[in-house]
Design a protein around this motif. Structure first.
Motif, mmCIF file in Angstrom:
data_model
loop_
_atom_site.group_PDB
_atom_site.id
_atom_site.type_symbol
_atom_site.label_atom_id
_atom_site.label_comp_id
_atom_site.label_asym_id
_atom_site.label_seq_id
_atom_site.Cartn_x
_atom_site.Cartn_y
_atom_site.Cartn_z
ATOM 1 N N PRO A 196 34.670 18.131 -45.620
ATOM 2 C CA PRO A 196 33.296 18.640 -45.688
ATOM 3 C C PRO A 196 32.305 17.611 -45.157
ATOM 4 O O PRO A 196 31.710 16.864 -45.921
ATOM 5 C CB PRO A 196 33.100 18.882 -47.189
ATOM 6 N N ILE A 197 32.148 17.567 -43.851
ATOM 7 C CA ILE A 197 31.225 16.617 -43.235
ATOM 8 C C ILE A 197 30.007 17.388 -42.732
ATOM 9 O O ILE A 197 30.147 18.425 -42.095
ATOM 10 C CB ILE A 197 31.928 15.855 -42.094
ATOM 11 N N HIS A 198 28.831 16.884 -43.062
ATOM 12 C CA HIS A 198 27.604 17.618 -42.738
ATOM 13 C C HIS A 198 26.865 17.039 -41.546
ATOM 14 O O HIS A 198 26.108 17.744 -40.892
ATOM 15 C CB HIS A 198 26.690 17.634 -43.961
ATOM 16 N N VAL A 199 27.074 15.757 -41.294
ATOM 17 C CA VAL A 199 26.265 15.083 -40.271
ATOM 18 C C VAL A 199 27.141 14.203 -39.382
ATOM 19 O O VAL A 199 27.983 13.458 -39.871
ATOM 20 C CB VAL A 199 25.182 14.186 -40.941
ATOM 21 N N LEU A 200 26.934 14.292 -38.077
ATOM 22 C CA LEU A 200 27.538 13.351 -37.131
ATOM 23 C C LEU A 200 26.444 12.447 -36.587
ATOM 24 O O LEU A 200 25.475 12.930 -35.995
ATOM 25 C CB LEU A 200 28.193 14.096 -35.963
ATOM 26 N N LYS A 201 26.595 11.152 -36.813
ATOM 27 C CA LYS A 201 25.633 10.208 -36.235
ATOM 28 C C LYS A 201 26.265 9.607 -34.988
ATOM 29 O O LYS A 201 27.159 8.770 -35.078
ATOM 30 C CB LYS A 201 25.315 9.085 -37.232
ATOM 31 N N LEU A 202 25.761 10.023 -33.855
ATOM 32 C CA LEU A 202 26.314 9.510 -32.599
ATOM 33 C C LEU A 202 25.956 8.037 -32.439
ATOM 34 O O LEU A 202 24.798 7.644 -32.582
ATOM 35 C CB LEU A 202 25.765 10.317 -31.418
ATOM 36 N N SER A 203 26.957 7.236 -32.155
ATOM 37 C CA SER A 203 26.766 5.794 -31.983
ATOM 38 C C SER A 203 25.717 5.493 -30.919
ATOM 39 O O SER A 203 25.661 6.138 -29.881
ATOM 40 C CB SER A 203 28.084 5.145 -31.590
ATOM 41 N N GLN A 204 24.919 4.472 -31.189
ATOM 42 C CA GLN A 204 23.874 4.096 -30.242
ATOM 43 C C GLN A 204 24.445 3.595 -28.915
ATOM 44 O O GLN A 204 23.733 3.571 -27.910
ATOM 45 C CB GLN A 204 22.939 3.059 -30.862
ATOM 46 N N LEU A 205 25.720 3.263 -28.916
ATOM 47 C CA LEU A 205 26.397 2.882 -27.659
ATOM 48 C C LEU A 205 26.158 3.924 -26.572
ATOM 49 O O LEU A 205 25.990 3.599 -25.402
ATOM 50 C CB LEU A 205 27.915 2.797 -27.873
ATOM 51 N N ALA A 222 29.167 16.321 -25.152
ATOM 52 C CA ALA A 222 30.386 16.702 -25.863
ATOM 53 C C ALA A 222 30.172 16.667 -27.379
ATOM 54 O O ALA A 222 30.544 17.600 -28.092
ATOM 55 C CB ALA A 222 31.538 15.781 -25.468
ATOM 56 N N VAL A 223 29.541 15.589 -27.854
ATOM 57 C CA VAL A 223 29.334 15.467 -29.304
ATOM 58 C C VAL A 223 28.340 16.517 -29.792
ATOM 59 O O VAL A 223 28.517 17.114 -30.858
ATOM 60 C CB VAL A 223 28.884 14.036 -29.676
ATOM 61 N N ALA A 224 27.298 16.788 -28.981
ATOM 62 C CA ALA A 224 26.355 17.846 -29.356
ATOM 63 C C ALA A 224 27.087 19.179 -29.460
ATOM 64 O O ALA A 224 26.814 19.990 -30.355
ATOM 65 C CB ALA A 224 25.217 17.928 -28.338
ATOM 66 N N GLY A 225 28.032 19.397 -28.568
ATOM 67 C CA GLY A 225 28.821 20.629 -28.597
ATOM 68 C C GLY A 225 29.693 20.721 -29.837
ATOM 69 O O GLY A 225 29.777 21.784 -30.470
ATOM 70 N N ILE A 226 30.321 19.615 -30.197
ATOM 71 C CA ILE A 226 31.148 19.586 -31.418
ATOM 72 C C ILE A 226 30.281 19.872 -32.637
ATOM 73 O O ILE A 226 30.624 20.703 -33.484
ATOM 74 C CB ILE A 226 31.843 18.203 -31.585
ATOM 75 N N ALA A 227 29.143 19.189 -32.721
ATOM 76 C CA ALA A 227 28.260 19.361 -33.880
ATOM 77 C C ALA A 227 27.793 20.812 -33.989
ATOM 78 O O ALA A 227 27.816 21.406 -35.066
ATOM 79 C CB ALA A 227 27.065 18.410 -33.779
ATOM 80 N N ARG A 228 27.401 21.376 -32.856
ATOM 81 C CA ARG A 228 26.917 22.754 -32.864
ATOM 82 C C ARG A 228 28.035 23.699 -33.288
ATOM 83 O O ARG A 228 27.869 24.545 -34.149
ATOM 84 C CB ARG A 228 26.384 23.123 -31.475
ATOM 85 N N GLY A 229 29.207 23.510 -32.670
ATOM 86 C CA GLY A 229 30.335 24.401 -32.941
ATOM 87 C C GLY A 229 30.808 24.343 -34.384
ATOM 88 O O GLY A 229 31.221 25.357 -34.946
ATOM 89 N N LEU A 230 30.748 23.163 -34.968
ATOM 90 C CA LEU A 230 31.227 23.005 -36.346
ATOM 91 C C LEU A 230 30.075 23.092 -37.352
ATOM 92 O O LEU A 230 30.240 22.813 -38.532
ATOM 93 C CB LEU A 230 31.970 21.672 -36.499
ATOM 94 N N ARG A 231 28.914 23.482 -36.862
ATOM 95 C CA ARG A 231 27.720 23.635 -37.714
ATOM 96 C C ARG A 231 27.397 22.381 -38.504
ATOM 97 O O ARG A 231 27.160 22.415 -39.709
ATOM 98 C CB ARG A 231 27.885 24.830 -38.665
#
Ligand code: C2E
Ligand code: MG
Ligand code: MG
Ligand code: MG
Length: 281
Positions: A196-205, A222-231
């Motif tokens: 149950p993960i609610h937030v993805l913090k994309l590394s500043q890298l 890609a990460v925005a797509g993952i976050a959107r897809g997994l809500r």
């Protein structure tokens, strides 16, 4: 360096090693006194809705000022504290101190915001993390949605059944669960479906090079797509320019933090910041 090349090279080398060993031991020893000597404090970096500029929360970041060593950089002393295990006590303190601070702000009539705390993988293994969180929330009467816990991907390669149970219990409490430095990590992506993960913090890298650098752009998308897809909510960290902010808005990234908005602030200056900026709630 040149002295390493002369006849006494090895001697100098071992002296250097001995010195760095002594310095580590001294650092460890001084760190063990940091809590009792009240040398630690937290600073708070605002997190904003990238589109509207409203403040949605903050990340609590630890600072250590030692009379002998001065202000230590977190990437130095946190790393050391993780090696020695001292991070278990420091991390529990940070959790409790964040809740104490949130209670103080609520009592002062400030708008309700969410504050994120970093949790080391060592706290996961060694400490009763759920117990610490429950105690802090109850003691300071903090609505669980005001607290976010940030884990690095390293947590996810530890003992699996334990991890699953702890995440489930934290989720049950109603606190928000975030993966920090997403993309820098060690692990695969399977856990994203399982836990149950609610937030993805994309590394500043990966924020550094947008929108100019094609590979950074590809990772962000890609990460925005993952976050959107997994809500999940996505947070971009290390936003330093308005050009980056605008790119992230176009990509649909809802939240960001970084020097473009504000560095981490002392509690007093954070309150001033909150009063000067609209908040989400
Ligand atoms: P983090 O959790 O990824 O925190 C973000 C770091 O990026 C912070 O560094 C913050 O000051 C910095 N930062 C924020 N905006 C920008 C920006 O626009 N540009 C750049 N270049 N940097 C930015 P800080 O405070 O030095 O902390 C470093 C790391 O130390 C943290 O990375 C976290 O992993 C660890 N840390 C800090 N406090 C704690 C704590 O209480 N517990 C644990 N376990 N770790 C902590
Ligand atoms: Mg963090
Ligand atoms: Mg981070
Ligand atoms: Mg980091």
């Amino acid at each position: 360096e040149s002295k390493r090349r002369n006849n006494n090279g090895w001697q100098h080398y071992s002296e250097d090693l001995a010195r760095s060993h002594r310095e580590k031991l001294q650092l460890d020893q001084l760190m063990r006194g940091a809590l009792t000597n009240q040398e630690l404090h937290l600073v708070y970096q605002p997190q904003l809705d990238l589109h509207t500029g409203r403040v949605i929360g903050a990340e609590a970041l630890m600072r250590w000022n030692n009379p002998l060593l001065g202000a230590m950089r977190p990437d130095v002393f946190i790393g050391r504290a993780e090696s020695t295990g001292e991070i278990v006590r420091l991390g529990a303190w940070a959790l409790n101190e964040t809740c104490r601070q949130v209670r103080e702000w609520l009592d002062a009539g400030l708008p309700q915001i969410r504050v994120a705390v970093n949790v080391s993988y060592r706290q996961f293994i060694a400490d009763d993390l759920v117990g610490t969180v429950v105690k802090a929330l109850e003691h300071y009467k903090i609505p669980p949605r005001c607290l976010e816990l940030e884990f690095t991907e390293r947590v996810l390669i530890e003992d699996e059944p334990e991890t699953t149970r702890i995440f489930a219990e934290l989720d049950e409490l109603g606190v928000s669960l975030a993966i920090d430095d997403f993309g820098e990590g060690y692990s695969g992506l399977n856990y994203l479906r399982r836990l149950p993960i609610h937030v993805l913090k994309l590394s500043q890298l990966f924020i550094k090079g947008v929108p100019g650098n094609a590979s950074d752009v590809a990772v962000c998308e890609a990460v925005a797509g993952i976050a959107r897809g997994l809500r999940m909510t996505m947070i971009a960290e290390g936003v330093e320019t308005d050009i980056q902010r605008r790119y992230l808005v176009k990509l649909g990234v809802p939240v960001g933090q970084g020097f473009f908005f504000s560095p981490a602030l002392t509690p007093k200056r954070f309150v001033t910041y909150l009063r000067a900026h609209p908040t989400v709630r």
